[in-house]
Design an enzyme around this catalytic site. Structure first.
Site, mmCIF file in Angstrom:
data_model
loop_
_atom_site.group_PDB
_atom_site.id
_atom_site.type_symbol
_atom_site.label_atom_id
_atom_site.label_comp_id
_atom_site.label_asym_id
_atom_site.label_seq_id
_atom_site.Cartn_x
_atom_site.Cartn_y
_atom_site.Cartn_z
ATOM 1 N N PHE A 138 0.522 -0.273 -49.715
ATOM 2 C CA PHE A 138 0.909 0.883 -50.526
ATOM 3 C C PHE A 138 0.660 0.642 -52.009
ATOM 4 C CE2 PHE A 138 2.586 2.609 -46.775
ATOM 5 C CZ PHE A 138 3.314 1.629 -46.121
ATOM 6 N N ASP A 139 0.333 1.744 -52.719
ATOM 7 C CA ASP A 139 0.161 1.673 -54.183
ATOM 8 C C ASP A 139 1.400 2.222 -54.898
ATOM 9 O OD1 ASP A 139 -3.104 2.998 -53.505
ATOM 10 O OD2 ASP A 139 -2.447 0.889 -53.617
ATOM 11 N N THR A 140 2.152 3.102 -54.199
ATOM 12 C CA THR A 140 3.295 3.784 -54.819
ATOM 13 C C THR A 140 4.525 3.646 -53.931
ATOM 14 O OG1 THR A 140 1.798 5.412 -55.790
ATOM 15 C CG2 THR A 140 4.143 6.017 -55.677
ATOM 16 N N LYS A 142 3.024 1.694 -58.463
ATOM 17 C CA LYS A 142 3.715 2.825 -59.118
ATOM 18 C C LYS A 142 5.100 2.919 -58.489
ATOM 19 C CE LYS A 142 3.722 6.683 -61.634
ATOM 20 N NZ LYS A 142 3.940 6.330 -63.053
ATOM 21 N N ARG A 159 -0.947 6.202 -49.224
ATOM 22 C CA ARG A 159 -0.703 4.941 -49.931
ATOM 23 C C ARG A 159 0.677 4.928 -50.589
ATOM 24 N NH1 ARG A 159 -3.384 0.535 -48.943
ATOM 25 N NH2 ARG A 159 -3.053 -0.172 -51.072
#
Ligand SMILES: O=C(O)[C@H](O)[C@H](O)COP(=O)(O)O
Ligand SMILES: [Mg+2]
Length: 308
Positions: free
Chosen positions: A21-23, A55, A246
């Site tokens: 995951f990015d967030t 994030k 993500r």
């Protein structure tokens, strides 16, 4: 429905989880803190995510504070640098709902608030005049002849109800009288029936809404908080570059946080057992709610198990 639920209980799984995951969207009560107690290694975990360029956003059903007031709560817990724009509260979602999804005219239609300053401030920020709420005269004992709030104000066109930790009979009776006016609309900030504390669980907003709904004979009001997608729509409107697959929702309730993430098509959901839900909910499926794809004892386990 997640085919299986993976526990974050070793370094390898935590690394794979973070790489997926990015967030990360964080619920607050029961995940970051419980009442006035910050949960273990929360600051360390948030710092780790920032170091990994993830994030981090916050999505809380707690309507007692405005986003601005929440920035102070974060700072008081030692969680520095959180901005109003990174916080999405049910009080904010309700203000969006009242502004964009009702026929109310904020230049003349007033709103009666059952709840705390968060609701008042967010509704006022979008232009509504609110009455009730934290008005100190509501702390006077209920006296039908003496109350300054009845008969009802004909300019009130909606009741917005949320969690009120200073609930009393005066507030209930006046709100009840507004709900007895058929033309007055009725909106709830959220439906959480319990509110995590430390060490005790407490009645939540949803229990107070149920009391008002039952006593007034009204239909169940629309819910602006999780799992309603109103807040997630606001997140993606504010951050259009986010990719749902993500994003991971981190929460402590199946019927609000995890459902919110699943219904919103987010790539992952992490249920932490530091709030309302207990481990049994992952094996005893009689609750009927969809399961997350990950779970952990507490959020701080991510930090405790991570290694470079
Ligand atoms: O009763 C309530 O309003 C809720 O339990 C509480 O505020 C939930 O907040 P969250 O867990 O979404 O931060
Ligand atoms: Mg929670």
């Amino acid at each position: 429905m997640a085919s299986s639920v993976t526990k974050l209980d070793n370094t390898k799984i935590v690394a794979e989880f973070l790489n997926s995951f990015d967030t990360f969207l964080f619920d607050c009560d029961g995940v970051l803190w419980s009442g006035t107690h910050l949960l273990p290694n929360v600051i360390e975990t948030l710092d780790l995510l920032k170091k990994l360029n993830k994030k981090v956003l916050f999505v809380t059903n707690n309507s007692t504070k405005s986003r601005e007031e929440y920035t102070k709560k974060f700072s008081n817990f030692g969680i520095e640098g959180i901005t109003k724009e990174e916080i999405f509260s049910s009080s904010f979602a309700t203000a969006i709902y009242m502004k964009n999804f009702t026929n109310l005219d904020s230049s003349k239609d007033k709103i009666w608030v059952f709840g705390e300053s968060g609701i008042e401030k967010e509704l006022q920020e979008v232009g509504f005049t609110t009455i009730g709420g934290t008005d100190p005269r509501l702390n006077e004992p209920w006296d039908q002849q003496a109350t300054p709030f009845l008969p009802v104000d004909p300019e009130v066109k909606c009741v917005v109800a949320g969690l009120d930790q200073s609930i009393n009979f005066h507030k209930l009776c006046v709100t009840f009288n507004y709900l007895k006016v058929p033309e007055v609309q009725y909106v709830a900030t959220n439906i959480d029936t319990t509110f995590p504390g430390k060490p005790y669980l407490q009645p939540g907003c949803g229990s107070m809404i149920n009391l008002l709904t039952t006593s007034s004979g009204r239909e169940e009001p629309p819910n602006c908080g999780k799992p309603s997608q109103l807040m997630l729509d606001a997140v993606f409107k504010a951050y259009p570059d986010l990719k749902r697959e993500r994003c991971c929702m981190v929460g402590d309730r199946l019927n609000t946080d995890i459902k919110f993430g699943i219904d919103g098509g987010l790539g992952g959901q992490l249920l932490v057992l530091s709030g309302v839900e207990k481990a049994e909910c992952l094996t005893d499926l009689s609750h009927g709610f969809e399961l997350p794809n990950f779970f952990a004892e507490k959020l701080g386990d991510v930090y405790e198990l991570y290694s470079e």
